[in-house]
Design a protein around this motif. Sequence first.
Motif, PDB file in Angstrom:
ATOM      1  N   PHE A  39      35.499  10.798   3.127  1.00 22.01           N
ATOM      2  CA  PHE A  39      34.937   9.532   2.005  1.00 22.01           C
ATOM      3  C   PHE A  39      34.202   8.754   2.864  1.00 22.01           C
ATOM      4  O   PHE A  39      34.633   8.383   3.745  1.00 22.01           O
ATOM      5  N   PRO A  52      40.892   8.819  -4.544  1.00 22.96           N
ATOM      6  CA  PRO A  52      41.680  10.376  -3.285  1.00 22.96           C
ATOM      7  C   PRO A  52      42.908  11.036  -4.151  1.00 22.96           C
ATOM      8  O   PRO A  52      43.603  10.318  -4.259  1.00 22.96           O
ATOM      9  N   LEU A  62      37.198  17.538  -0.366  1.00 27.63           N
ATOM     10  CA  LEU A  62      37.931  16.931  -1.054  1.00 27.63           C
ATOM     11  C   LEU A  62      38.533  16.875  -2.585  1.00 27.63           C
ATOM     12  O   LEU A  62      37.206  16.765  -3.105  1.00 27.63           O
ATOM     13  N   VAL A  64      38.682  13.905  -5.674  1.00 27.89           N
ATOM     14  CA  VAL A  64      38.892  12.067  -6.667  1.00 27.89           C
ATOM     15  C   VAL A  64      39.308  12.393  -7.780  1.00 27.89           C
ATOM     16  O   VAL A  64      38.467  12.718  -8.477  1.00 27.89           O
TER      17      VAL A  64
END
Length: 286
Positions: A39, A52, A62, A64
């Motif tokens: 990030f 996160p 990733l 979130v």
Amino acid sequence: MTRSRTLSLTATKPSSGTGMPRPRPTRISVERAGDRARFSVLDQGLYLAPRPVNGTADPLHLRVALIGIHMMLLGGDDVRIEISVGPGVTLEVVEPAGQVAYDADLVPSRWSLDAELGEDSSLIWDGASFVAAAGSNVQRHTRLHLAAGARALVRETLVLGRSGEHGGMLRSVTRAAGPDGDILYEDLDLTGARERAVGILGDAKIVASATAVGWRPGAQPIPAPQPVPTAESAGADAAGARGSSRVRRFDLAAPGAVARSLGAQAHAADREAGAMFAAWRAELTG
């Protein structure tokens, strides 16, 4: 070196032309750093805070969650989310809880998502139910800008009214564009008499969708309509028809597809479109 940052929930910036401050948007940016993703920006807006989430073994993927930190949507609210996904990275955004646009005596409110996807990147948006209560007046805008090789998968469930009430005014615009122009441009206008116009919703009050752009998902089994028993008659055909929904797949002219389910029961419509979303997500993530 770029680092992640979080701003206070009261952060604002001037609106163009008016001089009046407007709520700062929630901003999320991810980028590739070597063989991992990170990030680079996590900016908390007035209404939503990005947090996160663990849960993927892929170092380039990733996740979130968007956590509500301020009551919304009320008349005059302007909820904005801005996302940037760097080349070769996958970002998955999860809405853990649904949203309600409350009775505001038809004072307009706004919710918007703007996402920029770099080359060969992916965005997965796992949206929760969005309820337009009676008396609300909501504009929803979803804009996706895809570079070459980018892919996006969006889940959305729109609910007209809470239990036992008619829905408010809702207009939902979705636009996805790639290097060669528009991939999808849809304007769903459920304001005024259009809500019950021929060819729009009929007697349905739920619109659940899974939208894939940038690639064409493989053939998946279409879930059969699931009748939902009612208190009046769990076995009656008419009651089953009112409680059931049906998912349909529509392939786009450009690489992409939309799976959509209309119904009177949120859990039935969302379950069917959600099954397609889950299958397409598994395909997208390999």
